[in-house]
Design an enzyme around this catalytic site. Structure first.
Site, mmCIF file in Angstrom:
data_model
loop_
_atom_site.group_PDB
_atom_site.id
_atom_site.type_symbol
_atom_site.label_atom_id
_atom_site.label_comp_id
_atom_site.label_asym_id
_atom_site.label_seq_id
_atom_site.Cartn_x
_atom_site.Cartn_y
_atom_site.Cartn_z
ATOM 1 N N GLN A 191 5.915 -7.322 8.003
ATOM 2 C CA GLN A 191 4.678 -8.017 8.307
ATOM 3 C C GLN A 191 3.869 -7.002 9.106
ATOM 4 O O GLN A 191 4.120 -6.786 10.286
ATOM 5 C CB GLN A 191 4.931 -9.291 9.117
ATOM 6 C CG GLN A 191 3.654 -9.958 9.624
ATOM 7 C CD GLN A 191 2.681 -10.308 8.501
ATOM 8 O OE1 GLN A 191 3.011 -11.060 7.608
ATOM 9 N NE2 GLN A 191 1.484 -9.734 8.523
ATOM 10 N N TYR A 211 3.744 -6.941 17.219
ATOM 11 C CA TYR A 211 4.035 -6.054 16.079
ATOM 12 C C TYR A 211 4.713 -4.762 16.570
ATOM 13 O O TYR A 211 5.744 -4.339 16.032
ATOM 14 C CB TYR A 211 2.727 -5.730 15.339
ATOM 15 C CG TYR A 211 2.859 -4.624 14.314
ATOM 16 C CD1 TYR A 211 3.522 -4.836 13.109
ATOM 17 C CD2 TYR A 211 2.330 -3.345 14.559
ATOM 18 C CE1 TYR A 211 3.644 -3.818 12.169
ATOM 19 C CE2 TYR A 211 2.447 -2.333 13.619
ATOM 20 C CZ TYR A 211 3.107 -2.570 12.436
ATOM 21 O OH TYR A 211 3.234 -1.555 11.507
ATOM 22 N N ASP A 218 12.609 -11.957 -1.422
ATOM 23 C CA ASP A 218 12.658 -11.586 -0.008
ATOM 24 C C ASP A 218 13.808 -10.615 0.240
ATOM 25 O O ASP A 218 14.945 -10.892 -0.151
ATOM 26 C CB ASP A 218 12.859 -12.866 0.816
ATOM 27 C CG ASP A 218 12.520 -12.655 2.273
ATOM 28 O OD1 ASP A 218 12.980 -11.656 2.861
ATOM 29 O OD2 ASP A 218 11.788 -13.497 2.827
ATOM 30 N N ASP A 228 10.174 -6.754 -3.463
ATOM 31 C CA ASP A 228 8.964 -7.234 -2.784
ATOM 32 C C ASP A 228 8.819 -8.727 -3.075
ATOM 33 O O ASP A 228 9.055 -9.170 -4.202
ATOM 34 C CB ASP A 228 7.731 -6.485 -3.294
ATOM 35 C CG ASP A 228 6.593 -6.494 -2.287
ATOM 36 O OD1 ASP A 228 6.165 -5.415 -1.851
ATOM 37 O OD2 ASP A 228 6.117 -7.593 -1.928
ATOM 38 N N ASN A 229 8.410 -9.477 -2.065
ATOM 39 C CA ASN A 229 8.229 -10.923 -2.283
ATOM 40 C C ASN A 229 6.751 -11.295 -2.441
ATOM 41 O O ASN A 229 6.410 -12.465 -2.422
ATOM 42 C CB ASN A 229 8.851 -11.733 -1.138
ATOM 43 C CG ASN A 229 8.127 -11.531 0.175
ATOM 44 O OD1 ASN A 229 7.299 -10.630 0.290
ATOM 45 N ND2 ASN A 229 8.429 -12.345 1.168
ATOM 46 N N ILE A 287 -17.987 -4.052 14.427
ATOM 47 C CA ILE A 287 -16.948 -3.388 15.224
ATOM 48 C C ILE A 287 -16.559 -4.331 16.351
ATOM 49 O O ILE A 287 -17.423 -4.889 17.036
ATOM 50 C CB ILE A 287 -17.484 -2.045 15.789
ATOM 51 C CG1 ILE A 287 -17.675 -1.040 14.643
ATOM 52 C CG2 ILE A 287 -16.563 -1.493 16.864
ATOM 53 C CD1 ILE A 287 -18.233 0.301 15.071
ATOM 54 N N PHE A 331 0.827 -1.212 0.000
ATOM 55 C CA PHE A 331 0.000 0.000 0.000
ATOM 56 C C PHE A 331 0.868 1.272 0.000
ATOM 57 O O PHE A 331 0.884 2.043 -0.975
ATOM 58 C CB PHE A 331 -0.943 -0.077 1.217
ATOM 59 C CG PHE A 331 -1.571 1.204 1.656
ATOM 60 C CD1 PHE A 331 -2.068 2.122 0.732
ATOM 61 C CD2 PHE A 331 -1.692 1.496 3.018
ATOM 62 C CE1 PHE A 331 -2.667 3.307 1.157
ATOM 63 C CE2 PHE A 331 -2.291 2.667 3.439
ATOM 64 C CZ PHE A 331 -2.768 3.573 2.519
ATOM 65 N N ARG A 337 -8.565 6.475 17.029
ATOM 66 C CA ARG A 337 -7.407 6.385 16.146
ATOM 67 C C ARG A 337 -7.194 7.706 15.425
ATOM 68 O O ARG A 337 -8.160 8.409 15.095
ATOM 69 C CB ARG A 337 -7.632 5.296 15.067
ATOM 70 C CG ARG A 337 -7.576 3.878 15.592
ATOM 71 C CD ARG A 337 -6.160 3.473 15.958
ATOM 72 N NE ARG A 337 -6.119 2.152 16.556
ATOM 73 C CZ ARG A 337 -6.335 1.879 17.837
ATOM 74 N NH1 ARG A 337 -6.635 2.852 18.672
ATOM 75 N NH2 ARG A 337 -6.236 0.653 18.293
#
Ligand SMILES: NC(=O)c1ccc[n+]([C@@H]2O[C@H](COP(=O)([O-])OP(=O)(O)OC[C@H]3O[C@@H](n4cnc5c(N)ncnc54)[C@H](O)[C@@H]3O)[C@@H](O)[C@H]2O)c1
Length: 324
Positions: free
Chosen positions: A87, A152, A64, A34-35, A208, A14, A216
């Site tokens: 990721q 993350y 990769d 990009d993989n 939701i 994106f 946010r």
């Protein structure tokens, strides 16, 4: 600015594809590695870069970015690296924490090591508001404590630290931009604005997770790209890149229903683990040091997104119409 060769890791994704589009418009050469990771439909990623294929300023290195041989090839002649490969996604990191660690933390370390052995002048690293986690005060400034609430968030914080340490130890120029929930055309299909808009256009129910009172700071991808481009000339360390105006998930869903003149209704499901309670950026540091401030309001951005989504749905329907 003279023509510059840049590498965009994760360039088919994106945000990466928007950075590439803008670099090409400025007349720069771009290598994209990009993989086509299967986290979401790789065909969407191929579509993201489709319009660049055939442009003599654009080169795709498919694979990769942790593969040192491939990376060395991709870095040939490159002066600026925009590191977007990751990721992404908080929720998937709760289910499977090793993959984000390996790509986001270890992968970034591997990239920085390879960059030391190249002519790269600066690495512009995509970080995230997820590095803050637990809220002590709002808006977050860059001195707010870092207590990520998801694997993350931890992995993105580690990547930032590697960037800082490589600058301090080896003199490699780096900057980490802490993006706050990014949206816009070609956005990831796993993000709320994309899911809600798709449902609204079909008058289907919007679900939701939790009570919808989490907030946010939704930031338009055009503002994110502009910050990245500025960092080719300015900036060091970490910067918040956020719209500076948060709304609740309930408000978001209502706005999307209204903008799309939809008959969708809102349903609530159990909350999911790993989501931060609130995010809101103070971008004062970015304004003072980079001369960057957000330009796209959430109202304008959502309207633009709804138009884009509706047009691309129509275009897709045309594509699949039988030839008469
Ligand atoms: N979208 C957001 O709201 C947001 C918010 C904060 C930070 N970020 C960060 O911005 C960056 C871009 O995010 P995005 O939303 O465009 O995500 P995205 O998933 O659309 O793009 C990431 C790209 O990286 C590629 N990739 C993944 N692993 C790879 C590997 N090992 N080798 C090569 N390519 C690989 C994927 O195929 C994908 O095309 C990420 O670093 C993400 O953590 C995004």
């Amino acid at each position: 600015m003279a023509q510059i060769r840049c590498l965009v890791t994760g360039g088919a994704g994106f945000i990466g594809s928007h950075i590439i589009e803008n670099l090409l418009k400025l007349g720069h050469e771009v290598v994209c590695i990009d993989n086509f990771d299967v986290y979401y439909d790789p065909q969407l990623k191929r579509k993201n870069i489709d319009s660049f294929m055939g442009n003599e300023l654009f080169e795709l290195v498919e694979g990769d970015f942790r593969n040192r041989g491939l990376l060395k090839k991709a870095l040939n002649g490159v002066e600026y690296v925009f590191h977007e490969a990751a990721q992404a996604g908080v929720r998937i990191s709760v289910e499977a924490p090793m993959k984000p660690h390996e790509i986001n933390a270890t992968g970034t370390l591997n990239l920085l090591e390879a960059v030391l052995d190249s002519d790269v002048k600066k690495v512009i690293n995509a970080s995230s508001s997820s590095v803050y986690g637990k809220v002590e005060y709002l808006p977050f400034d860059e001195n707010h404590p870092n207590q990520p609430v998801s694997p993350y968030g931890v992995s993105k914080l580690l990547a930032e630290h590697y960037c800082r340490v490589f600058e301090e130890l080896y003199g490699l120029k780096t900057v980490s931009l802490r993006y706050f929930t990014v949206y816009g055309p070609r956005m990831r299909p796993d993000l709320a604005i994309s899911i809600f808009t798709k449902a609204a256009l079909k008058n289907k129910p919007i679900t939701i997770f939790g009570n919808g009172e989490k907030t946010r700071d939704f930031t338009h991808v055009d503002d994110i790209v502009r910050a990245n481009l500025i960092c080719m000339e300015k900036g060091s360390g970490v910067y918040n890149i956020g719209a500076g105006n948060s709304i609740s998930i309930n408000e978001l869903a209502r706005k999307i229903i209204e903008i799309n003149k939809s008959k969708s209704t809102i349903f609530y499901a159990d909350p999911v683990k790993g989501d931060a309670e609130h995010t809101l950026a103070s971008s004062e540091k970015a304004w003072k040091e980079l001369g960057w401030k957000p330009e796209v309001t959430v109202k304008e951005g959502l309207e633009r997104y709804a138009k884009w989504m509706s047009n691309s749905r129509k275009a897709n329907q045309m594509l699949f119409m039988p030839i008469q």
